[in-house]
Scaffold this active site. Structure first.
Site, PDB file in Angstrom:
ATOM      1  CE  LYS A 188      18.386 -10.282  15.893  1.00  0.00           C
ATOM      2  NZ  LYS A 188      18.310  -8.993  16.597  1.00  0.00           N
TER       3      LYS A 188
ATOM      4  NE  ARG B 135      14.013  -8.422  26.431  1.00  0.00           N
ATOM      5  CZ  ARG B 135      14.078  -7.151  26.083  1.00  0.00           C
ATOM      6  NH1 ARG B 135      13.165  -6.305  26.508  1.00  0.00           N
ATOM      7  NH2 ARG B 135      15.053  -6.717  25.311  1.00  0.00           N
TER       8      ARG B 135
HETATM    9  N1  BES Z   1      20.488 -10.831  20.339  1.00  0.00           N
HETATM   10  C1  BES Z   1      19.866  -9.562  20.238  1.00  0.00           C
HETATM   11  C2  BES Z   1      20.728  -8.433  20.803  1.00  0.00           C
HETATM   12  C3  BES Z   1      22.024  -8.154  20.082  1.00  0.00           C
HETATM   13  C4  BES Z   1      22.044  -7.272  19.020  1.00  0.00           C
HETATM   14  C5  BES Z   1      23.201  -8.730  20.498  1.00  0.00           C
HETATM   15  C6  BES Z   1      23.241  -6.991  18.378  1.00  0.00           C
HETATM   16  C7  BES Z   1      24.392  -8.441  19.856  1.00  0.00           C
HETATM   17  C8  BES Z   1      24.412  -7.570  18.806  1.00  0.00           C
HETATM   18  C9  BES Z   1      18.562  -9.565  21.031  1.00  0.00           C
HETATM   19  O1  BES Z   1      17.888 -10.768  21.042  1.00  0.00           O
HETATM   20  C10 BES Z   1      17.674  -8.566  20.385  1.00  0.00           C
HETATM   21  O2  BES Z   1      17.301  -8.781  19.273  1.00  0.00           O
HETATM   22  N2  BES Z   1      17.360  -7.500  21.099  1.00  0.00           N
HETATM   23  C11 BES Z   1      16.530  -6.479  20.600  1.00  0.00           C
HETATM   24  C12 BES Z   1      15.455  -6.197  21.631  1.00  0.00           C
HETATM   25  C13 BES Z   1      14.378  -5.287  21.140  1.00  0.00           C
HETATM   26  C14 BES Z   1      13.548  -5.988  20.113  1.00  0.00           C
HETATM   27  C15 BES Z   1      13.546  -4.861  22.320  1.00  0.00           C
HETATM   28  C16 BES Z   1      17.360  -5.229  20.386  1.00  0.00           C
HETATM   29  O3  BES Z   1      18.204  -4.924  21.239  1.00  0.00           O
HETATM   30  O4  BES Z   1      17.213  -4.607  19.345  1.00  0.00           O
HETATM   31 MN    MN Z   2      16.614 -11.009  19.390  1.00  0.00          MN
END
Ligand code: BES
Ligand code: MN
Ligand code: ZN
Length: 501
Positions: free
Chosen positions: A277, A351
C-alpha cells in the site's frame, strides 16, 4: 468511561448535573424542559430568550441554577434538533454531547427521559445510555499526561413513567461496554495487538463465563486442516497467525437447531503485502482487525446478557506483511474446501482469510453465517462512515440483519449478489482469482468470492470498511477518531431477535 446506571424518580437522586432534552426551536420550552423551567421559576425560559439555550442538535448549554426543589446545582440543556427528526441516533448524539460537556464535573448525571418525544421510553433509555458511554469514550490510552481516561461516572435515568426501565438500561450498559472494548482492540497499536494478543483477549473473555469456550489454532494446526488460503496471507509475518474459535452455549436456547456463526476478519496490520500500500494513512490499517475484534467482544456480550441463542465465532487473525517469506502475486493457493485461488493482488488478503474461516465455521455447525470485515476501500467510498454494505444469499436472513442494524444503531444497506458477477474472478489457471484488474464493483466481487466458501445455508457478509474505523470524527455520538466497535450492538440485537426475546 465506566458507567453505573440507575433508574429513579425525579425527586429521588442527588446529581451534579441534570440533563434535559431541548427541541429546536426551544421557544416555548416543551416536555420535561418546560416542567423543569416551572420548578425553576422561569430561569430556563429567560436563558432561551437570551439565546443561551438553543436546541440545535449537539449543542449543550450547562447553566447553574438556584433551586430548592432540585437535587442538583447545574442543568445541561441538550439540543436534540427539530422535533420531526428526533430518533434514537439523535438522542445518542445529545447524550454524547452531554457526557463530553460535563466531563470535568459531572460525576453523576441525571437524564430526564421525556414522554413528550416521539421515542418510546425504553428506546430513549437505551439511546441515552449508549450515547453517554460511546460518546464519552476516550481513545488516548497511550498518552502519559497522567489524566484518567476511564473515569467512573453515574448515570441516573429519571422517569415518571411506569415502564420497567432498569432492564433496558442495564442491558444497554453492558452492550455499550463490550462495544467500547472492541474499540480498544481497534485502537491498539499493531505492535501490541498481534494475532496472539487478540487470541489472548478472547481467552480472557472465555474465562469470565462458563458458557463460553475458547480455543486458538496456530499455523501447524491450520496447515493440517488444509487452510492454504489463510495460511498464505500469514506466511510473510514473524508474528504467527491464530484462528480464534469461541463457542457460546446458551443456558436455555430458544431455538434448538440454530447456531449463529459469526466470522471475523482480523488482519492486525495490513501493509498490502508484496502489493504494498502507499504510505499515506497506512497507520489506519491497524484497524483492519475491526471485524474480528467486534466478533470477539460480541461473543462476550452474548454471554454477558445470557442471550438464549447458541453461537460459534471464528476469527482469522493474521498480519499481512511483505518479506522474503511472503506470498506473491501469481501464487496459486488451495483453500480448506479444496478450491484453488490464483493470487492477483496480495492486498486482497481479507477474502483469503475469510475463505477458510467461513468454511471452518460451517463445518463446525454454524447454520446461519454472518461475517464482518473491513474488506474493500470501495465500500468506504460508496457508503462513507455511517452504513456498512450487506451482501446476503438469502433474503430473509438479509432482512433480519438490516432490521437488527437499524434497531441497534449499526446501520446496514443491502447490495446485490448476482452469479453474473462471478466472471470477474474467473482465472485462466485456477478455480478463481482473488481480485480483478477491472476497477469495477470491487465490494460485490469480493462478496462473490466469499460465497464460494460459505457451504449450504444462509450467509451474509458485512463490508464494514467505512463505519468500523474513523479517520475523522463522524460528528454524532461517535466523535472520536479510530475504532467504533461497529457490529457489537448489531450482533447482540440480531441474536436477541432470533431468539424471539
Ligand atoms: N483492508 C483493506 C480494505 C480497506 C481499505 C479497509 C480502506 C478500510 C479502509 C483490504 O484488505 C484491501 O486492501 N482491499 C483492496 C482490495 C483490492 C486490492 C482488490 C481495496 O479495496 O483496495
Ligand atoms: Mn488489503
Ligand atoms: Zn485488509
Amino acid at each position: 468511561m465506566q458507567v453505573a446506571v440507575e433508574v429513579a424518580r425525579p425527586e429521588a437522586a442527588e446529581a451534579d448535573v441534570v440533563a434535559v432534552p431541548v427541541v429546536d426551536p426551544p421557544s416555548p420550552l416543551a416536555g420535561q424542559a418546560a416542567e423543569l423551567d416551572r420548578r425553576l421559576d422561569g430561569q430556563l425560559s429567560r436563558l432561551v430568550d437570551e439565546g443561551e439555550i438553543r436546541g440545535r442538535l449537539d449543542h449543550v448549554a450547562v447553566v447553574h441554577v438556584n433551586a430548592d426543589g432540585l437535587p442538583a446545582r447545574r442543568v445541561a440543556l441538550a439540543g436534540v434538533g427539530p422535533r420531526e427528526a428526533i430518533d434514537a441516533d439523535t438522542l445518542r448524539t445529545a447524550a454524547g454531547a452531554v457526557a463530553r460537556a460535563t466531563r470535568d464535573f459531572g460525576r453523576t448525571v441525571a437524564w430526564m427521559l421525556d414522554d413528550d418525544l416521539a421515542l418510546p421510553l425504553p428506546e430513549q433509555t437505551r439511546a441515552v445510555v449508549e450515547g453517554t458511554m460511546l460518546g464519552g469514550y476516550d481513545p488516548g490510552l497511550w498518552k502519559t499526561d497522567g489524566s484518567d481516561r476511564r473515569p467512573s461516572r453515574r448515570l441516573v435515568l429519571w422517569s415518571d413513567g411506569d415502564f420497567d426501565l432498569a432492564r433496558p438500561a442495564e442491558r444497554a450498559r453492558r452492550v455499550a461496554d463490550w462495544t467500547n472494548r472492541a474499540r480498544d482492540l481497534s485502537n491498539m497499536p499493531p505492535n501490541e495487538l498481534t494475532p496472539e494478543r487478540l487470541a489472548a483477549r478472547a481467552s480472557e473473555i472465555g474465562e469470565q463465563f462458563h458458557t463460553l469456550t475458547v480455543e486458538a489454532l496456530g499455523p501447524d494446526e491450520m496447515r493440517e486442516l488444509g487452510m492454504g488460503s489463510l495460511g498464505a496471507v500469514a506466511q510473510g509475518s514473524h508474528n504467527p497467525p491464530r484462528l480464534i474459535v469461541m463457542r457460546y452455549e446458551a443456558p436455555s436456547p430458544a431455538r434448538d437447531n440454530l447456531v449463529l456463526g459469526l466470522v471475523g476478519k482480523a488482519v492486525t496490520f495490513d501493509t498490502g503485502g508484496i502489493s504494498l500500500k502507499p504510505a499515506l494513512y497506512m497507520e489506519d490499517m491497524k484497524g483492519d482487525m475491526s471485524g474480528g475484534g467486534a466478533v470477539v467482544e460480541a461473543m462476550g456480550a452474548l454471554a454477558d446478557v445470557e442471550c438464549p441463542i447458541n453461537a460459534i465465532a471464528v476469527v482469522g487473525a493474521t498480519e499481512n506483511m511483505p518479506g522474503g517469506g511472503a506470498y506473491r502475486p501469481g501464487d496459486i493457493l488451495t483453500a480448506m474446501n479444496g478450491k484453488t485461488i490464483e493470487v492477483i493482488n496480495t492486498d486482497a488478503e481479507g477474502r483469503l482469510v475469510l475463505a477458510d474461516a467461513l468454511w471452518y465455521a460451517r463445518q463446525q455447525g454454524a447454520t446461519h453465517l454472518l461475517d464482518l470485515a473491513t474488506l474493500t476501500g470501495a465500500m468506504e467510498l460508496a457508503l462513507g462512515d455511517l452504513y456498512s454494505g450487506l451482501f446476503a444469499n438469502d433474503d430473509e436472513w438479509g432482512e433480519q440483519i438490516v432490521a437488527a442494524g437499524e434497531a441497534s444503531g449499526d446501520h446496514v444497506w443491502r447490495f446485490p449478489l448476482h452469479p453474473r458477477y462471478r466472471r470477474y474472478i474467473d482465472s485462466h489457471f485456477a478455480d478463481m482469482k482473488n481480485s480483478s484488474i477491472l476497477r469495477q464493483g470491487s465490494p460485490v466481487l469480493a462478496a462473490e468470492f466469499l460465497r464460494e466458501f460459505t457451504g449450504e445455508g444462509p450467509w451474509a457478509h458485512l463490508d464494514i470498511a467505512g463505519p468500523a474505523f474513523f479517520r475523522y470524527s463522524r460528528g454524532d455520538y461517535l466523535t472520536q477518531r479510530g475504532g467504533t466497535g461497529f457490529g457489537v450492538r448489531l450482533i447482540v440485537e440480531l441474536a436477541d431477535r432470533l431468539s424471539g426475546r
